[in-house]
Design an enzyme around this catalytic site. Structure first.
Site, PDB file in Angstrom:
ATOM      1  CB  ALA A   1      -0.900  -0.012   1.226  1.00 61.69           C
ATOM      2  CG  ASN A   2      -0.048   4.634  -1.784  1.00 68.75           C
ATOM      3  OD1 ASN A   2      -0.793   5.495  -1.317  1.00 68.75           O
ATOM      4  ND2 ASN A   2      -0.368   3.935  -2.879  1.00 68.75           N
ATOM      5  NE  ARG A   3       4.856   7.052   4.679  1.00 69.70           N
ATOM      6  CZ  ARG A   3       4.937   6.394   5.833  1.00 69.70           C
ATOM      7  NH1 ARG A   3       3.910   6.363   6.656  1.00 69.70           N
ATOM      8  NH2 ARG A   3       6.055   5.779   6.147  1.00 69.70           N
TER       9      ARG A   3
ATOM     10  CB  ALA B   1      -1.609   7.297  -4.238  1.00 66.44           C
TER      11      ALA B   1
END
Ligand code: CTP
Ligand code: CA
Length: 233
Positions: free
Chosen positions: A33-35, A99
């Protein structure tokens, strides 16, 4: 009950928005995942809805509520997001604020991966995800009349953003510095409530001052209304 008598310059316009991260499964309990918090994309969807647009939001996993007045499709992975977006076309405009994870695990394990007696961590082969924006921005028939992408950069913002404008066939790229130490909102753009963007188009680069993500959304919605909207009597 508050009567909403605000002008609706985007009435009758369908706008697809992507927001949030994607989660790419590794095994039944782990993912890549990402932020991304989804705050900017969700704020854009809400701002467009306030201007009367028929907003179709495709959201990855986020901790924030669905925006008011917006029809939301919830997805997990990049491939699900792509299928959902394509299923919502044709549209008058599309805004790609998500994102999207660039890579996913090449294979998803059916069972939880085990440590297996001190052999140390195994490596994780990755494969590239489809580029949702590029696929639509460069599509001959599916491309909406107005396509807006984002560019998350930690260096050479304008140069990298311009390359994405061309490569993805977008009309605008909203470029932002996602370095944790960008000085924006204390913790940086990702996860925070503030943003400072540079709006790139074939005509040039426009630096916007730092403002809240809601204010960025208002201004972007205003731009969309200028490009698509009927003048309101
Ligand atoms: N994007 C997308 N699908 C992907 C990757 C990105 O639709 N698989 C979209 C994003 O929603 C954003 C734009 O493309 O609007 C740019 O995303 P970004 O991550 O900044 O660019 P990438 O092309 O993925 O390049 P890199 O991450 O290597 O800088
Ligand atoms: Ca990327």
């Amino acid at each position: 009950r508050i009567l909403d008598t605000a002008p609706k310059p985007l009435a009758g316009k369908r706008i697809v928005v992507t927001s949030g991260p994607t989660h790419e499964p590794i095994d039944p309990v782990r993912y890549i995942a990402n932020r991304s918090s989804g705050k900017q994309g969700h704020a854009i969807a809400a701002a467009l809805a306030r201007l009367g647009a028929d907003v179709r939001l495709v959201s990855g996993p986020v901790a924030i509520p669905d925006p008011a007045g917006v029809s939301v499709t919830h997805v997990e992975t990049a491939r699900q997001m792509k299928a959902a977006v394509e299923g919502l076309l044709p549209a008058d405009a599309a805004i790609f604020a998500a994102a999207v994870a660039d890579w996913r695990a090449a294979t998803e394990a059916d069972e939880k991966m085990k440590k297996e007696g001190g052999k140390g961590p195994s490596s994780l082969p990755l494969t590239e995800n489809p580029d949702i924006l590029a696929g639509i921005g460069r599509h001959e028939s599916l491309r909406p009349g107005l396509v807006i992408g984002f560019a998350a950069e930690t260096e050479r913002l304008v140069e990298n953003g311009r390359a994405k404008l061309r490569r993805k066939g977008a009309d605008y790229i909203v470029a932002n510095d996602v370095s944790p130490d960008s000085g924006i909102g204390g913790t940086g753009v990702m996860g925070g409530d503030r943003n400072r963007i540079t709006l790139l188009s074939p005509d040039g680069a426009e630096e916007w001052p730092e403002m809240s993500k809601d204010q960025v959304a208002e201004r972007l919605a205003g731009l969309v209304a200028e490009r698509l909207g009927r003048p309101f009597p």
